[in-house]
Motif scaffolding. Structure first.
Motif, PDB file in Angstrom:
ATOM      1  N   ASP A   1      -8.136  -1.418  -6.442  1.00 63.53           N
ATOM      2  CA  ASP A   1      -6.902  -2.140  -6.140  1.00 63.53           C
ATOM      3  C   ASP A   1      -6.326  -1.621  -4.827  1.00 63.53           C
ATOM      4  N   THR A   2      -6.640  -2.297  -3.736  1.00 64.26           N
ATOM      5  CA  THR A   2      -6.205  -1.843  -2.412  1.00 64.26           C
ATOM      6  C   THR A   2      -4.693  -1.844  -2.292  1.00 64.26           C
ATOM      7  N   ALA A   3      -4.030  -2.866  -2.802  1.00 67.70           N
ATOM      8  CA  ALA A   3      -2.564  -2.912  -2.726  1.00 67.70           C
ATOM      9  C   ALA A   3      -1.963  -1.725  -3.477  1.00 67.70           C
ATOM     10  N   GLY A   4      -2.511  -1.420  -4.650  1.00 67.40           N
ATOM     11  CA  GLY A   4      -2.031  -0.268  -5.407  1.00 67.40           C
ATOM     12  C   GLY A   4      -2.268   1.032  -4.659  1.00 67.40           C
ATOM     13  N   SER A   5      -3.405   1.140  -3.983  1.00 69.54           N
ATOM     14  CA  SER A   5      -3.675   2.335  -3.171  1.00 69.54           C
ATOM     15  C   SER A   5      -2.678   2.457  -2.038  1.00 69.54           C
ATOM     16  N   LEU A   6      -2.366   1.346  -1.386  1.00 71.91           N
ATOM     17  CA  LEU A   6      -1.357   1.384  -0.321  1.00 71.91           C
ATOM     18  C   LEU A   6      -0.013   1.848  -0.869  1.00 71.91           C
ATOM     19  N   VAL A   7       0.386   1.314  -2.006  1.00 72.77           N
ATOM     20  CA  VAL A   7       1.660   1.722  -2.627  1.00 72.77           C
ATOM     21  C   VAL A   7       1.653   3.221  -2.894  1.00 72.77           C
ATOM     22  N   ARG A   8       0.565   3.732  -3.480  1.00 66.28           N
ATOM     23  CA  ARG A   8       0.499   5.158  -3.812  1.00 66.28           C
ATOM     24  C   ARG A   8       0.500   6.038  -2.561  1.00 66.28           C
ATOM     25  N   TYR A   9      -0.274   5.651  -1.542  1.00 55.03           N
ATOM     26  CA  TYR A   9      -0.306   6.465  -0.324  1.00 55.03           C
ATOM     27  C   TYR A   9       1.011   6.400   0.449  1.00 55.03           C
ATOM     28  N   LEU A  10       1.646   5.248   0.486  1.00 49.55           N
ATOM     29  CA  LEU A  10       2.959   5.179   1.144  1.00 49.55           C
ATOM     30  C   LEU A  10       3.958   6.065   0.407  1.00 49.55           C
ATOM     31  N   ALA A  11       3.931   6.046  -0.918  1.00 48.24           N
ATOM     32  CA  ALA A  11       4.827   6.917  -1.694  1.00 48.24           C
ATOM     33  C   ALA A  11       4.528   8.385  -1.400  1.00 48.24           C
ATOM     34  N   PHE A  12       3.250   8.729  -1.303  1.00 50.22           N
ATOM     35  CA  PHE A  12       2.862  10.103  -0.992  1.00 50.22           C
ATOM     36  C   PHE A  12       3.424  10.525   0.369  1.00 50.22           C
TER      37      PHE A  12
END
Length: 165
Positions: free
Chosen positions: A11-22
């Motif tokens: 899930d690329t969108a989910g990965s973006l969300v997680r990395y932006l949060a990080f």
């Protein structure tokens, strides 16, 4: 401290969300513990102060997701190029960063990554995809978190993941 996302996520969108949060958490952590004078003083050759970097991230994220992708008008999309970062408080900018995060996450979860940005906001022709916008914003966060790494090293000697309160 928020751990860096790991594993393989289809899930690329989910990965973006997680990395932006990080990276937002990294920015907050790098700012935490800096004295008020250090937040408003530059130690970088570029002239950026830590608060100006934070202000830039707040405005940059809104510029790309709200004004850019959604095409919604913003009263001052380029506000980070004014005195906002010099006169705002850390708490007010962090609150705006968090509000922007909520908005960004909803955009990334509610739209396909191959959707093109709206015309009439930031883009008048050849709008980028949400995928491109997401990765542009992610690299901005990573780059400026690196700037804050350097700031902490120069200000108090804390390096990398040790630069926390």
């Amino acid at each position: 401290m928020l751990p860096e996302p790991t594993g393989t996520h289809p899930d690329t969108a989910g990965s973006l969300v997680r990395y932006l949060a990080f990276f937002r958490a990294e920015v907050r952590r790098k700012l935490d513990g800096l004295e008020p004078d250090a937040l408003r003083t530059t130690v970088l050759p570029s002239g950026w102060t830590p608060l100006e970097l934070l202000s830039h991230l707040v405005h940059m994220e809104r510029r790309w997701f709200v004004w850019g992708f959604l095409g919604e008008p913003l009263p001052d999309p380029w506000g980070d190029q004014g005195p906002d970062g010099r006169w705002s408080t850390t708490d007010s900018l962090l609150a705006r960063l968090e509000a922007g995060a909520v908005r960004t996450e909803s955009v990334l979860r509610e739209h396909p990554l191959d959707a093109r940005a709206a015309l009439g906001g930031r883009f008048d022709a050849d709008p980028p995809t949400l995928h491109t916008i997401g990765f542009h914003v992610l690299q901005e966060y990573a780059r400026h978190a690196g700037h804050l790494d350097v700031v902490r090293e120069l200000v108090d000697g804390a390096v990398g993941e040790d630069a926390s309160a």
